[in-house]
Design a protein around this motif. Structure first.
Motif, PDB file in Angstrom:
ATOM      1  N   TRP A  85       0.803  -1.280  -0.180  1.00  0.00           N
ATOM      2  CA  TRP A  85       0.087  -0.055  -0.056  1.00  0.00           C
ATOM      3  C   TRP A  85       0.740   1.097  -0.067  1.00  0.00           C
ATOM      4  N   ARG A  86       0.584   2.216  -0.999  1.00  0.00           N
ATOM      5  CA  ARG A  86       1.309   3.518  -0.978  1.00  0.00           C
ATOM      6  C   ARG A  86       0.372   4.554  -0.897  1.00  0.00           C
ATOM      7  N   PHE A  87       0.930   5.409   0.132  1.00  0.00           N
ATOM      8  CA  PHE A  87       0.177   6.692   0.332  1.00  0.00           C
ATOM      9  C   PHE A  87       1.000   7.953   0.055  1.00  0.00           C
ATOM     10  N   GLU A  88       0.334   8.884  -0.691  1.00  0.00           N
ATOM     11  CA  GLU A  88       1.066  10.138  -0.716  1.00  0.00           C
ATOM     12  C   GLU A  88       0.579  11.107   0.294  1.00  0.00           C
ATOM     13  N   LEU A  89       1.298  11.871   0.897  1.00  0.00           N
ATOM     14  CA  LEU A  89       0.885  12.816   1.940  1.00  0.00           C
ATOM     15  C   LEU A  89       0.938  14.257   1.898  1.00  0.00           C
ATOM     16  N   THR A  90      -0.029  14.839   2.484  1.00  0.00           N
ATOM     17  CA  THR A  90      -0.122  16.252   2.320  1.00  0.00           C
ATOM     18  C   THR A  90       0.885  17.215   3.095  1.00  0.00           C
ATOM     19  N   GLU A  91       1.023  18.215   3.136  1.00  0.00           N
ATOM     20  CA  GLU A  91       1.603  19.312   4.166  1.00  0.00           C
ATOM     21  C   GLU A  91       1.001  19.621   5.068  1.00  0.00           C
ATOM     22  N   ALA A  92       1.563  19.357   6.357  1.00  0.00           N
ATOM     23  CA  ALA A  92       1.076  19.808   7.563  1.00  0.00           C
ATOM     24  C   ALA A  92       2.012  19.997   8.395  1.00  0.00           C
ATOM     25  N   SER A  93       1.487  20.729   9.965  1.00  0.00           N
ATOM     26  CA  SER A  93       2.845  20.755  10.936  1.00  0.00           C
ATOM     27  C   SER A  93       1.712  20.381  11.912  1.00  0.00           C
ATOM     28  N   PHE A  94       2.539  19.767  12.933  1.00  0.00           N
ATOM     29  CA  PHE A  94       2.204  19.430  14.356  1.00  0.00           C
ATOM     30  C   PHE A  94       2.158  20.610  15.309  1.00  0.00           C
ATOM     31  N   HIS A  95       1.326  20.420  16.507  1.00  0.00           N
ATOM     32  CA  HIS A  95       1.435  21.503  17.356  1.00  0.00           C
ATOM     33  C   HIS A  95       2.533  22.161  17.795  1.00  0.00           C
ATOM     34  N   ASP A  96       3.399  21.313  17.846  1.00  0.00           N
ATOM     35  CA  ASP A  96       4.696  22.009  18.674  1.00  0.00           C
ATOM     36  C   ASP A  96       5.817  22.438  17.306  1.00  0.00           C
ATOM     37  N   GLY A  97       5.062  22.462  15.975  1.00  0.00           N
ATOM     38  CA  GLY A  97       5.792  23.240  15.221  1.00  0.00           C
ATOM     39  C   GLY A  97       6.285  22.322  14.240  1.00  0.00           C
ATOM     40  N   THR A  98       6.854  21.065  14.462  1.00  0.00           N
ATOM     41  CA  THR A  98       7.552  20.326  13.743  1.00  0.00           C
ATOM     42  C   THR A  98       6.795  19.851  12.269  1.00  0.00           C
ATOM     43  N   THR A  99       7.210  19.447  11.416  1.00  0.00           N
ATOM     44  CA  THR A  99       6.743  19.404   9.949  1.00  0.00           C
ATOM     45  C   THR A  99       6.309  17.860  10.098  1.00  0.00           C
ATOM     46  N   PHE A 100       4.819  17.665   9.530  1.00  0.00           N
ATOM     47  CA  PHE A 100       4.579  16.254   9.411  1.00  0.00           C
ATOM     48  C   PHE A 100       5.241  15.670   8.199  1.00  0.00           C
ATOM     49  N   ASP A 101       5.645  14.571   8.082  1.00  0.00           N
ATOM     50  CA  ASP A 101       6.539  13.658   6.943  1.00  0.00           C
ATOM     51  C   ASP A 101       6.115  12.462   7.186  1.00  0.00           C
ATOM     52  N   ALA A 102       6.846  11.441   6.109  1.00  0.00           N
ATOM     53  CA  ALA A 102       6.566  10.090   6.452  1.00  0.00           C
ATOM     54  C   ALA A 102       7.138   9.423   7.385  1.00  0.00           C
ATOM     55  N   SER A 103       8.083  10.054   7.880  1.00  0.00           N
ATOM     56  CA  SER A 103       8.786   9.457   9.193  1.00  0.00           C
ATOM     57  C   SER A 103       7.927   9.334  10.207  1.00  0.00           C
ATOM     58  N   ASP A 104       6.761  10.369  10.208  1.00  0.00           N
ATOM     59  CA  ASP A 104       5.814  10.261  11.568  1.00  0.00           C
ATOM     60  C   ASP A 104       4.917   9.177  11.241  1.00  0.00           C
ATOM     61  N   VAL A 105       4.537   8.867  10.042  1.00  0.00           N
ATOM     62  CA  VAL A 105       3.578   7.657   9.869  1.00  0.00           C
ATOM     63  C   VAL A 105       4.327   6.394  10.362  1.00  0.00           C
ATOM     64  N   VAL A 106       5.790   6.448   9.900  1.00  0.00           N
ATOM     65  CA  VAL A 106       6.625   5.111  10.280  1.00  0.00           C
ATOM     66  C   VAL A 106       6.639   4.949  11.771  1.00  0.00           C
ATOM     67  N   ALA A 107       6.985   5.943  12.603  1.00  0.00           N
ATOM     68  CA  ALA A 107       7.010   5.960  13.868  1.00  0.00           C
ATOM     69  C   ALA A 107       5.650   5.575  14.460  1.00  0.00           C
ATOM     70  N   THR A 108       4.613   6.184  14.252  1.00  0.00           N
ATOM     71  CA  THR A 108       3.210   5.769  14.710  1.00  0.00           C
ATOM     72  C   THR A 108       2.773   4.360  14.309  1.00  0.00           C
ATOM     73  N   ILE A 109       3.064   3.813  13.083  1.00  0.00           N
ATOM     74  CA  ILE A 109       2.703   2.464  12.906  1.00  0.00           C
ATOM     75  C   ILE A 109       3.566   1.669  14.082  1.00  0.00           C
TER      76      ILE A 109
END
Lengths: 497, 311
Positions: A85-109
């Motif tokens: 399964w391949r997901f393309e991600l949007t541009e967004a940022s977390f409440h602490d100011g860090t940028t949301f990217d693929a590494s966050d999805v990896v860490a979450t799973i």
């Protein structure tokens, strides 16, 4: 002295007669259930996901029509073998100011899969063998087997994406949520209220309101009064008796939508006579489910198997049992149920409607000569002694919450030891395994149909039905809605006129 | 000195006893924090993992000893429900309860002393009968019922005052509006009790020889009344102290009725969540305040009334 005291008293009262404290730019919602935690990865409580929806986002989400829509993932594709399964991600940022990217999805799973996290939903992610950040905005999941329910899992509150840096530092998400969501947490006072502040940097645009106050008020009469006086904008628990009051009030709007709940009287099939499917069918025939729904739950639609009303998974030939006292008595005689048979009914304390429903059932079973001893137990006791632990009950009443995919509701009913009613056999286990891993929609429809037919023919529950989700909103509120099936609050488009 | 030691000793014993009974009572209740936290997932064995993580798998005497050893080091422990230090949770809730109890105490004492003295000066009159009727009714009304009545009248029917809750950071004015009805609810039975006692004490002091001497020396009525009330007040101190110390527990019911996020609400929430450290923390504070206030009233009474010093 007398006139002076009177004057003083009057001044005092007048001084306080100014209008109640309200803020035009905040939405106030009153509800009865507060979350157990704000860490979406360690809970399975509906009340928790109702709130976490505002703090965190998921890769995909459930739209108003119940379909799965893009959120943090703008697009996705599945390989032909169903294993990548391949997901393309949007541009967004977390409440602490860090940028949301693929590494966050990896860490979450990975956090969801880790034993140390103790996620009650960990098994839903077991099929994922690897999560790989292909690029900054592309992530790939490698599966051990096709998993048709994966998208439903990723759209559910427990798949909320957390920032990788905070995961690494073992952040206390339970008390201080940090996500990409439209709101941040201002303050949470247990048993009292939670205050949310709008996130001006939300990637879909800042909310229209400054914030939200969620108040926890168990008493539905008090909720209604708060709504009528304007102290609250939304009240989630409207008692059946109060429905006409709301409908007659020009300042209020009553919302009735189908919910995802399956309301049942659960039967402990390990107990004598209850281990006989004929007896369990008889109990279903003895109960008039529509009356139970009307009296205890403010109306609803009857069901005949373990799936919410209107679900596309329920086979067309499975109907609600309806009431047939003669047939019920005949089945009880056939099964050799003695005249002095007494059932032990344990009802969960904080849930007035379940207790009422239990009493209605007690009454109806009396009509076919079955005595029922009702005992009301505290929620903690219900969880540890009835639902879990020794499973000390003959009958109990509870609602099973909606799930986006039938795996969520039915997995666990293949093995008697894995569910509280002791239901299951090798057939059901096999069907469930097929449904979990076969990506063919027709095959899934067929096997889940088989499971639901079996749960009708040898019912481990007395099925009541699916209640309407009834809540009231003040007329000045626009854009408030609750996610179909998952019942989460969505404040993102709320505005106050 | 020995008197002091005896007092301190009995206070210490009371304290240990209350904390022990609270702990054991919570242990005796069915269900625990782990099964509540695991919720619907408890059936799949998750409650065991939570129980281990919270140290609830240890036998209760061990946890009981651990709680005391923590306390001796100034540590109230960590909430089983919130995973946060109990001390900071209690400190967050304290201002609400302190403000409510303070306001209620001011109301009840003012009303109690004034009404009691007024009734005593007009003993046998319509006013006296009125005050006595108020004390009877005030003492008989259950707080939850009276609170609901006030709510229905002032927050629902007239909609003059807010229905429930407390806006955080709402300013003094908004806070007062939210605390008015609950404070009155708490104050009425206490004012009734105080009025009754103050009335009796003032009546008694009016019969005393020094007052009759003052009358014969031609002191004015206003001055006589002031003297009579002042002489009666030390006698009312133990009751005032009892009321002030007990207000913390009195707020439990009232905070529930008015949805105030104070220590009472925390205690109820803690009990239903089987959050032993939080319940112990609130109990500790309640018992501590009660004992300290009573001790202070003891000392104050001796300071104000020289006749008690020889005892």
């Amino acid at each position: 002295m007398q006139p002076r005291v009177l004057r003083l008293t009057l001044t005092f009262i007048l001084a306080f007669t100014l209008t109640a404290w309200t803020s035009a730019e905040r939405l106030t919602l009153v509800t009865d259930a507060q979350p157990d935690t704000l860490d979406p990865h360690v809970t399975s409580a509906t009340s928790a996901f109702q709130h976490t929806k505002s703090f965190y986002d998921t890769l995909v989400e459930v739209g108003r029509d119940g379909s799965i829509q893009p959120l943090l993932a703008t697009d996705w594709s599945v390989s032909d073998d169903g294993l990548t399964w391949r997901f393309e991600l949007t541009e967004a940022s977390f409440h602490d100011g860090t940028t949301f990217d693929a590494s966050d999805v990896v860490a979450t799973i990975q956090r969801l899969q880790a034993d140390a996290t103790g996620s009650p939903k960990a098994s839903e992610y077991a099929v994922i063998e690897a999560v790989v950040a292909v690029g900054e905005r592309t992530v790939e999941m490698q599966l051990a087997a096709p998993a048709p329910a994966l998208l439903a899992t990723l759209a559910s509150g427990w798949s909320a994406i957390l920032p990788s840096e905070k995961i690494a530092s073992d952040h206390d998400f339970a008390n201080e949520p940090v996500g990409t969501g439209a709101f941040t947490l201002e303050r949470w006072t247990r048993d009292s209220d939670m205050r949310l502040a709008a996130n001006p940097a939300y990637f879909l645009g800042a909310p229209n309101i400054e914030g939200v106050t969620v108040r926890y008020v168990g008493d539905s009469a008090l909720q209604l009064q708060a709504l009528r006086t304007g102290e609250a904008h939304v009240a989630t628990a409207i008692a059946t008796a109060d429905l006409p009051v709301v409908e007659a009030d020009g300042n209020l709007r009553l919302v009735r939508e189908p919910s995802g709940l399956a309301l049942v009287a659960s039967l402990n099939t390990r107990r004598p006579y209850l281990d006989d499917p004929r007896v369990r069918r008889a109990l279903n025939l003895a109960v008039d489910e529509q009356t139970v729904l009307n009296v205890a739950y403010g109306g609803g639609t009857p069901i005949g198997t373990f799936m919410e009303a209107g679900s596309p998974w329920t086979p067309a030939d499975v109907m609600p049992f309806g009431q047939d006292l003669n047939e019920a008595r005949a089945l009880l005689d056939e099964a050799g149920v003695p005249d002095d048979w007494t059932l032990d009914m344990a009802l969960p304390q904080p849930y007035e409607s379940h207790i009422t429903a239990g009493q209605v059932v007690q009454d109806m079973l009396g009509d076919v000569g079955i005595d029922v001893n009702v005992r009301v137990v505290e929620w903690g006791v219900w969880l540890s002694e009835v639902y879990g632990g020794p499973r000390d009950f003959d009958v109990t009443v509870i609602g099973h919450t909606g799930k986006l995919d039938p795996t969520g509701r039915l997995d666990g009913y293949g093995q008697p030891s894995e569910n509280y009613v002791g239901f299951g056999d090798s057939d059901v286990a096999e069907w469930l395994a097929e449904g979990r891993s076969n990506a063919d929609p027709e095959v899934r429809q067929a096997v889940y149909g088989d499971v639901l037919r079996r749960m009708h023919a040898a019912p481990p529950f007395v099925y009541f039905g699916t209640p309407d989700r009834t809540y009231a909103v003040r007329a000045e509120v626009d854009g408030f809605w609750m996610t179909p099936l998952l019942d989460s609050f969505d404040f993102r488009e709320v505005s106050l006129n | 000195m020995t008197r002091w030691l005896r007092t301190a000793g009995s206070f210490g014993l009371t304290f240990v006893l209350v904390m022990t009974v609270t702990f054991i009572a919570l242990e005796a209740l069915p269900g625990d924090a782990a099964s509540l936290r695991a919720g619907f997932d408890g059936g799949s064995g998750r409650d065991a993992a939570v129980r281990e993580a919270l140290n609830l798998d240890r036998p209760w005497p061990e946890r009981y000893v651990a709680w005391w050893s923590g306390l001796l080091q100034g540590d109230l422990g960590v909430s089983l429900r919130e995973d946060r230090p109990v001390a900071s949770i209690v400190l967050e809730r304290l201002p609400v309860t302190a403000a409510l109890a303070g306001l209620a105490f001011v109301f009840s004492t003012t009303a109690g002393v004034l009404l009691g003295a007024w009734a005593a000066f007009r003993a046998g009159s319509g006013i006296d009968r009125g005050v006595r009727a108020f004390t009877a009714v005030g003492l008989a009304m259950p707080e939850f019922w009276f609170g609901f009545l006030l709510l229905l009248l002032f927050a629902v029917e007239f909609a003059w005052l807010p229905l429930f809750g407390l806006p955080p950071g709402g300013g003094v004015w908004a806070t007062l509006q939210h605390l008015l009805l609950p404070a009155v609810t708490l104050a009425v039975p206490r004012a009734a009790r105080q009025a009754r006692v103050v009335r009796a004490l003032v009546l008694e002091s009016r019969r005393e020889a020094w007052l009759r001497t003052a009358v014969s020396k031609g002191a004015g009525t206003g001055r006589l009344r002031r003297q009579a009330v002042l002489a009666a007040l030390p006698g009312a101190l133990p009751l005032l102290a009892l009321d002030l110390g007990g207000l913390l527990t009195g707020t439990i019911v009232v905070e529930q009725v008015f949805g105030l996020p104070g220590l009472g609400a925390l205690l109820i929430g803690g009990i239903s969540a089987r959050d032993v450290p939080v319940v112990q923390g609130v109990t500790l504070l309640a018992v501590g305040v009660f004992l300290v206030v009573n001790l202070m009233s003891d000392l104050l009474q001796q300071a104000l009334d020289p006749r008690l010093r020889d005892a």
